[in-house]
Design an enzyme around this catalytic site. Structure first.
Site, PDB file in Angstrom:
ATOM      1  N   PRO A 193       2.498  -3.285   3.766  1.00  0.00           N
ATOM      2  CA  PRO A 193       1.305  -3.008   2.955  1.00  0.00           C
ATOM      3  C   PRO A 193       0.844  -1.560   3.125  1.00  0.00           C
ATOM      4  CG  PRO A 193       1.029  -4.999   4.274  1.00  0.00           C
ATOM      5  CD  PRO A 193       2.279  -4.325   4.750  1.00  0.00           C
ATOM      6  N   GLU A 194       0.535  -0.921   2.011  1.00  0.00           N
ATOM      7  CA  GLU A 194       0.065   0.459   2.028  1.00  0.00           C
ATOM      8  C   GLU A 194      -1.376   0.480   1.505  1.00  0.00           C
ATOM      9  OE1 GLU A 194       3.024   3.017   0.159  1.00  0.00           O
ATOM     10  OE2 GLU A 194       4.626   1.675   0.765  1.00  0.00           O
TER      11      GLU A 194
END
Ligand SMILES: [Zn+2]
Length: 286
Positions: A2-3
């Site tokens: 996840p960014e």
């Protein structure tokens, strides 16, 4: 992993659901002894109950729960972590490493197949977040600040974008997408970028992140939001994991190289390396 857009999506969902509620209990799986980075796990489980959630913010890829009594719960999902907000009687989730119960009968379940996720419960955020670079969606990241960051670095521009101390929140997906959107080859030395190229990159980073936020993030492998739903941005990427497929802009096959150990996807025609190198050489000679 996840960014920024994925973590921000989770934050926006959790804030209205959790604000004002207090933790009542913390269960930590003995199978994930490295989950709690600080303080010791027993201390974490003792300190959390009774704390009210006053706010939920984000810094880079970290979620930050602002708690009563001056403590912060910081969560980093790392590779496969998911923070699921469920009623306590909901069906069990897989790979749950921690359950944080709340006073409304709901719970935050931390599911993490690979067990790289991390929790901190600290009085001072700088202990955990102190070395992070600026937020790319804040007004603080101006083209001139990005120019300062690039001017000092001979490393490839892709490596700079991944460096959380330079810029917080980008990972492999959005670094590749931003470089495509800016028409920049990922292996260009950061310091070789012209002023107008840096300006293009600045706009591209923001556009790419905002588009991904609109899609509630990208689910290439494990990412799900706090309700367990996938994002949609994986259907809208231009280059990431499209190796061998035609570029939507020019039709050339998307190429892949390893850069600092990470797969890097780009269009050899839309993101030329040679032309830019020649231009830089001419500029240096003049
Ligand atoms: Zn192309």
């Amino acid at each position: 992993m996840p960014e920024l857009p994925e973590v921000e999506t989770i934050r926006r969902d959790l804030l209205p659901a959790l604000r004002g509620h207090a933790f009542t209990h913390a269960w930590l799986s003995p199978e994930a002894p490295r989950l709690v980075q600080a303080p010791p796990a027993a201390e974490f489980a003792r300190l959390l109950p009774g704390r009210r959630i006053e706010n939920v913010s984000r810094r880079g890829k970290h979620l930050v729960f602002h708690l009563s009594g001056g403590l912060y719960l910081v969560v980093h999902l790392r590779m496969t972590g998911a923070l699921l907000h469920r009623p306590s009687d909901a069906a069990p989730d897989r790979y749950v490493r921690a359950v944080l119960s709340l006073d409304d009968g709901s719970e935050l379940r931390f599911s993490d197949l690979r067990k790289f996720g991390a929790f901190w419960l600290v009085p001072d955020l700088s202990e955990v977040l102190g070395r992070l670079g600026p937020e790319p969606l804040d007004s603080g990241l101006t083209p001139s600040l990005l120019r300062e960051l690039t001017a000092r670095r001979r490393a490839p521009i892709k490596s700079l974008l991944l460096d959380q101390r330079a810029l917080a929140g980008l990972g492999n997906i959005y670094a590749d997408e931003a470089l495509f959107a800016a028409g920049l080859h990922p292996q260009r030395p950061a310091s070789s970028l012209s002023h107008s190229e840096v300006e293009r990159l600045h706009g591209a980073i923001r556009r790419v992140l905002l588009a991904a936020l609109e899609d509630r993030g990208a689910s290439f492998s494990d990412y799900v939001d706090a309700s367990g739903r996938e994002g949609r941005h994986q259907f809208r990427v231009q280059v990431f994991r499209r190796t061998g497929k035609p570029c939507y802009t020019c039709g050339r096959e998307i190429a892949r190289v390893k850069l600092a150990g990470r797969s890097t996807h780009f269009c050899p025609k839309c993101q030329p390396l040679e032309a830019a190198a020649a231009r830089a050489k001419r500029k240096a000679a003049s």
